[in-house]
Each structure stands twice: as C-alpha cells, then as structure tokens.
Scaffold this motif. Structure first.
Motif, PDB file in Angstrom:
ATOM      1  N   VAL A   1      28.670  37.486  48.259  1.00 35.35           N
ATOM      2  CA  VAL A   1      28.484  38.152  46.971  1.00 35.35           C
ATOM      3  C   VAL A   1      29.517  39.257  46.795  1.00 35.35           C
ATOM      4  O   VAL A   1      30.124  39.395  45.730  1.00 35.35           O
ATOM      5  CB  VAL A   1      27.041  38.700  46.849  1.00 35.35           C
ATOM      6  N   LEU A   2      29.745  40.019  47.840  1.00 33.40           N
ATOM      7  CA  LEU A   2      30.716  41.113  47.780  1.00 33.40           C
ATOM      8  C   LEU A   2      32.124  40.585  47.516  1.00 33.40           C
ATOM      9  O   LEU A   2      32.832  41.082  46.635  1.00 33.40           O
ATOM     10  CB  LEU A   2      30.680  41.915  49.081  1.00 33.40           C
ATOM     11  N   SER A   3      32.529  39.548  48.231  1.00 33.93           N
ATOM     12  CA  SER A   3      33.889  39.028  48.046  1.00 33.93           C
ATOM     13  C   SER A   3      34.045  38.361  46.680  1.00 33.93           C
ATOM     14  O   SER A   3      35.076  38.521  46.030  1.00 33.93           O
ATOM     15  CB  SER A   3      34.265  38.061  49.175  1.00 33.93           C
ATOM     16  N   LEU A   4      33.024  37.646  46.221  1.00 36.08           N
ATOM     17  CA  LEU A   4      33.118  37.001  44.906  1.00 36.08           C
ATOM     18  C   LEU A   4      33.152  38.038  43.793  1.00 36.08           C
ATOM     19  O   LEU A   4      33.902  37.890  42.824  1.00 36.08           O
ATOM     20  CB  LEU A   4      31.961  36.018  44.711  1.00 36.08           C
ATOM     21  N   SER A   5      32.391  39.115  43.925  1.00 37.20           N
ATOM     22  CA  SER A   5      32.413  40.149  42.881  1.00 37.20           C
ATOM     23  C   SER A   5      33.777  40.830  42.824  1.00 37.20           C
ATOM     24  O   SER A   5      34.293  41.128  41.739  1.00 37.20           O
ATOM     25  CB  SER A   5      31.302  41.178  43.101  1.00 37.20           C
ATOM     26  N   LYS A   6      34.381  41.069  43.982  1.00 36.17           N
ATOM     27  CA  LYS A   6      35.726  41.661  44.000  1.00 36.17           C
ATOM     28  C   LYS A   6      36.742  40.703  43.395  1.00 36.17           C
ATOM     29  O   LYS A   6      37.632  41.114  42.646  1.00 36.17           O
ATOM     30  CB  LYS A   6      36.126  42.029  45.434  1.00 36.17           C
ATOM     31  N   GLU A   7      36.621  39.430  43.720  1.00 34.00           N
ATOM     32  CA  GLU A   7      37.528  38.419  43.169  1.00 34.00           C
ATOM     33  C   GLU A   7      37.417  38.361  41.646  1.00 34.00           C
ATOM     34  O   GLU A   7      38.428  38.308  40.939  1.00 34.00           O
ATOM     35  CB  GLU A   7      37.165  37.062  43.781  1.00 34.00           C
ATOM     36  N   ILE A   8      36.202  38.402  41.128  1.00 35.07           N
ATOM     37  CA  ILE A   8      35.982  38.360  39.672  1.00 35.07           C
ATOM     38  C   ILE A   8      36.551  39.604  39.018  1.00 35.07           C
ATOM     39  O   ILE A   8      37.234  39.520  37.988  1.00 35.07           O
ATOM     40  CB  ILE A   8      34.481  38.205  39.362  1.00 35.07           C
ATOM     41  N   THR A   9      36.302  40.772  39.601  1.00 33.59           N
ATOM     42  CA  THR A   9      36.815  42.021  39.032  1.00 33.59           C
ATOM     43  C   THR A   9      38.339  42.010  38.993  1.00 33.59           C
ATOM     44  O   THR A   9      38.947  42.393  37.987  1.00 33.59           O
ATOM     45  CB  THR A   9      36.294  43.232  39.838  1.00 33.59           C
ATOM     46  N   GLU A  10      38.971  41.551  40.069  1.00 32.15           N
ATOM     47  CA  GLU A  10      40.433  41.473  40.108  1.00 32.15           C
ATOM     48  C   GLU A  10      40.963  40.463  39.091  1.00 32.15           C
ATOM     49  O   GLU A  10      41.951  40.729  38.405  1.00 32.15           O
ATOM     50  CB  GLU A  10      40.917  41.109  41.513  1.00 32.15           C
ATOM     51  N   SER A  11      40.324  39.315  38.985  1.00 31.68           N
ATOM     52  CA  SER A  11      40.750  38.294  38.014  1.00 31.68           C
ATOM     53  C   SER A  11      40.644  38.826  36.590  1.00 31.68           C
ATOM     54  O   SER A  11      41.505  38.564  35.755  1.00 31.68           O
ATOM     55  CB  SER A  11      39.894  37.026  38.147  1.00 31.68           C
ATOM     56  N   PHE A  12      39.593  39.595  36.325  1.00 32.46           N
ATOM     57  CA  PHE A  12      39.424  40.172  34.990  1.00 32.46           C
ATOM     58  C   PHE A  12      40.540  41.173  34.699  1.00 32.46           C
ATOM     59  O   PHE A  12      41.103  41.176  33.602  1.00 32.46           O
ATOM     60  CB  PHE A  12      38.053  40.845  34.873  1.00 32.46           C
ATOM     61  N   LYS A  13      40.874  42.006  35.687  1.00 34.83           N
ATOM     62  CA  LYS A  13      41.971  42.971  35.501  1.00 34.83           C
ATOM     63  C   LYS A  13      43.284  42.241  35.214  1.00 34.83           C
ATOM     64  O   LYS A  13      44.043  42.640  34.339  1.00 34.83           O
ATOM     65  CB  LYS A  13      42.131  43.842  36.741  1.00 34.83           C
ATOM     66  N   GLU A  14      43.542  41.187  35.974  1.00 33.88           N
ATOM     67  CA  GLU A  14      44.764  40.407  35.767  1.00 33.88           C
ATOM     68  C   GLU A  14      44.780  39.774  34.383  1.00 33.88           C
ATOM     69  O   GLU A  14      45.810  39.736  33.710  1.00 33.88           O
ATOM     70  CB  GLU A  14      44.891  39.324  36.837  1.00 33.88           C
TER      71      GLU A  14
END
Length: 133
Positions: free
Chosen positions: A32-45
């Motif tokens: 959950v932690l890694s997927l949430s970070k991945e989603i947040t980074e993808s959104f920023k990009e």
C-alpha cells in the motif's frame, strides 16, 4: 589466519541475511505504501507533462497519505471524476487508484492503522523540503 576466517563467516552471514530480506514477500502495508507513492509521483509527473490535456488541470488534487483515513474518500473521488477518459495516462492513474482503494478496504483492512482523519492535510500537504543536489 583465524581472525580472517571469522570475518569471512561474518560477511557470508551478513550477505545471506540481506538476500533473505530482499526475497521476503511484500507485506500488505509495504504494498500500500509503495503503490501510494507511485500514484502520487505519477500524478505529479502528469501535472507537469508538456502533453497535458486541459482536463488534467481540473483533476482533483492527488496527494496520498495512507495513514490518513480521508485517503479513502480522496481515492473514491479521483476514480469517479467524470472527465479525462480519453487521456490514457489519466485512465492508467485511475486504475492504479482503484487498485489501491481495493487493496486498502479489502485485503489490508485489518493491517492498516489510520493515525488521523484530517482531510485538509490531503488538500494542502506539508511536504518535506527538497534537498539540493
């Protein structure tokens, strides 16, 4: 000669422990932690991408903190946002958000601990300062 053998055995033990740690399956929390970070980074990009469609600018803000109970509502709102279906990157991001939501409410429901329910913290996050490179 004898201390060198002891050092060699210690090194082998250390390397074996490192290999075992890397081979361990991810926990629900770590996933959950890694997927949430991945989603947040993808959104920023996506927000800073040159090929951004005008609808992307209207997307709900997507900063995820899995320790904040309000993240569940944030994920629901993002996935249900009616615009941007034609933008592939947004569709992919919505699918990841849907997966995270499902994992959090189904598979990891008992493993997660919410430390707050401060919804405004997800709208105006206090981000750590960026370290100069």
């Amino acid at each position: 000669k004898f201390p060198t053998m002891k050092m060699l055995l210690s090194l082998i033990a250390l390397l074996s422990a490192a290999l075992l740690a890397n081979a361990a399956p991810p926990t629900c929390y770590s996933r959950v932690l890694s997927l949430s970070k991945e989603i947040t980074e993808s959104f920023k990009e996506l927000q800073t991408s040159k090929a951004v469609d005008s609808c992307v600018e209207m997307l709900p803000r997507l900063y995820l903190d899995i320790h904040n109970y309000c993240v569940l509502g944030k994920l629901r709102d993002f996935v249900a946002y009616p615009r941007c279906e034609r933008v592939l990157e947004v569709s992919e991001l919505k699918e990841k958000a849907r997966s995270l939501y499902t994992i959090m409410i189904s598979y990891c429901r008992r493993d997660l601990v919410f430390l707050t329910d401060d919804c405004s913290a997800l709208e105006n996050p206090i981000l750590p300062p960026i370290e100069p490179s």
